[in-house]
Design a protein around this motif. Structure first.
Motif, short mmCIF file in Angstrom:
data_model
loop_
_atom_site.label_atom_id
_atom_site.label_comp_id
_atom_site.label_asym_id
_atom_site.label_seq_id
_atom_site.Cartn_x
_atom_site.Cartn_y
_atom_site.Cartn_z
N ALA A 97 1.01 -1.12 -0.18
CA ALA A 97 0.08 -0.67 -0.05
C ALA A 97 0.81 1.02 -0.12
N GLY A 98 2.52 1.13 0.77
CA GLY A 98 3.03 2.19 0.51
C GLY A 98 3.60 2.27 -0.57
N ILE A 99 3.67 1.79 -1.38
CA ILE A 99 4.40 1.66 -2.70
C ILE A 99 3.32 1.95 -4.21
N ARG A 100 1.46 2.59 -3.60
CA ARG A 100 1.21 3.22 -4.30
C ARG A 100 0.70 4.79 -3.79
N ALA A 101 1.87 5.41 -3.42
CA ALA A 101 1.12 6.72 -3.33
C ALA A 101 2.23 6.84 -4.53
N PRO A 102 1.76 8.04 -5.13
CA PRO A 102 1.74 9.51 -5.67
C PRO A 102 3.65 9.17 -5.94
N ARG B 203 10.43 6.68 -7.81
CA ARG B 203 10.55 5.20 -6.69
C ARG B 203 11.06 5.86 -5.41
N PRO B 204 10.52 6.48 -4.39
CA PRO B 204 11.53 6.85 -3.23
C PRO B 204 11.77 6.95 -2.14
N MET C 43 13.77 7.86 2.65
CA MET C 43 13.74 8.55 1.72
C MET C 43 15.20 8.06 0.59
N ALA C 44 15.14 7.28 -0.04
CA ALA C 44 15.80 7.39 -1.55
C ALA C 44 15.73 8.70 -2.67
N LEU C 45 15.94 9.84 -1.88
CA LEU C 45 15.94 10.82 -3.31
C LEU C 45 17.43 11.05 -3.70
N ARG C 46 16.52 11.58 -5.63
CA ARG C 46 17.35 11.47 -6.16
C ARG C 46 17.54 13.06 -6.91
N PRO C 47 17.92 14.09 -6.31
CA PRO C 47 18.35 15.49 -6.18
C PRO C 47 18.96 16.05 -7.38
N GLU C 48 19.63 15.26 -8.14
CA GLU C 48 19.89 15.32 -9.61
C GLU C 48 18.36 14.93 -10.68
N GLY C 49 17.91 15.72 -11.46
CA GLY C 49 16.73 15.85 -12.62
C GLY C 49 16.28 16.58 -12.44
N LYS C 50 15.00 16.60 -12.91
CA LYS C 50 14.69 17.84 -12.64
C LYS C 50 12.65 17.88 -11.49
N ILE C 51 12.99 16.57 -10.73
CA ILE C 51 11.96 16.63 -9.52
C ILE C 51 12.24 17.11 -8.77
N PRO C 52 11.42 17.68 -8.27
CA PRO C 52 11.63 18.40 -6.87
C PRO C 52 11.76 18.38 -5.87
N LEU C 53 13.14 17.58 -4.58
CA LEU C 53 13.08 17.64 -3.71
C LEU C 53 12.15 17.44 -2.88
N ASP C 54 11.29 18.03 -2.38
CA ASP C 54 10.12 18.66 -1.50
C ASP C 54 8.88 17.20 -1.72
N GLU C 55 9.16 16.75 -3.58
CA GLU C 55 7.91 16.51 -3.70
C GLU C 55 8.49 14.80 -4.11
N VAL D 21 7.50 9.85 0.11
CA VAL D 21 7.33 8.92 0.82
C VAL D 21 6.38 9.25 2.17
N GLY D 22 6.01 10.29 2.05
CA GLY D 22 4.83 10.35 3.55
C GLY D 22 4.13 9.57 3.43
#
Ligand SMILES: Cc1cc2nc3c(=O)[nH]c(=O)nc-3n(C[C@H](O)[C@H](O)[C@H](O)COP(=O)(O)O)c2cc1C
Length: 202
Positions: free
Chosen positions: A39-44, A50-51, A103-115, A120-121
């Motif tokens: 259910a967690g990985i059903r998050a938008p 896939r963070p 939170m497996a964040l990807r700082p590179e690329g164009k998706i803002p870290l906040d999103e 993950v939240g």
């Protein structure tokens, strides 16, 4: 003839969730936790980043994990009071199950870290709701010590991976009613072409 009570709707389940850290065994078994975390990985998830990563700590490994937490607390603050250490040691070794929210964040690329963090939240919230739907309980706690190198190495966090906290998981000791919720009318507004104001902010 009396008819059987109808099962709660999905919305009834959402509306009855509340946190509790008065948790006892059993924790979800292997199949149950896999389904609940699904259910967690059903998050938008903008950009299919896939963070979400979930580290499950249970059984005999809880004591060693509690010691890792203590080492991290001391690394973060060598003056940390013994009472605080003892409380955390007990909580982390006695909770039926702990899930580290990575939170497996990807700082590179164009998706803002906040999103990415919001995803993950949202995943964590889905996990709390799924736990509740399956008769379990959960409590989300902070991980202020998780940036310490000793902790990152012990858990296996790499690069831009960081924690969004932990979920304590188990079976509620007693039925959970939770705190009284505010009136939704104070937290919603219908926009009619003019700036909105909320009762909650008056
Ligand atoms: C990211 C996050 C971190 C939290 N950390 C803590 C914490 O360290 N200690 C705590 O008592 N509550 C913490 N909370 C709040 C509890 O998880 C819980 O939401 C609160 O007790 C209210 O219960 P409710 O979920 O039934 O409204 C945290 C919540 C979030 C979202």
């Amino acid at each position: 003839m009396t008819s059987a009570p109808s099962a709660p709707s999905a919305l009834d389940v959402l509306l009855s969730r509340a946190s509790t850290d008065h948790l006892v065994a059993p924790a979800p078994d292997k199949a149950q936790i896999a389904r609940i975390l699904s259910a967690g990985i059903r998050a938008p998830d903008h950009g299919k980043i896939r963070p979400w990563r979930y580290v499950v700590i249970k059984g005999k490994h809880r004591a060693a994990f509690a010691e890792l937490v203590v080492r991290a607390m001391i690394a973060a603050d060598p003056e940390v009071p013994e009472k605080k250490i003892q409380k955390r040691r007990e909580r982390f070794s006695e909770m039926p199950m702990i899930i580290a929210l990575v939170m497996a964040l990807r700082p590179e690329g164009k998706i803002p870290l906040d999103e990415q963090k919001l995803s993950v939240g949202a995943g964590a919230m889905n996990v709390l709701n799924a736990l509740h739907a399956e008769g379990f309980g959960g409590f989300w706690v902070s991980s202020d010590f998780a940036g310490e190198e000793v902790f990152r190495a012990g858990l296996g966090l790499e690069g831009a991976q960081t924690l969004a906290g932990f979920l304590f998981v188990g079976t509620p000791e007693k039925p959970v009613t939770g705190s009284k919720r505010p009136d939704i009318e104070d937290y919603m507004a219908i926009w009619k072409g003019e700036p909105v104001a909320f009762g909650a902010d008056r």
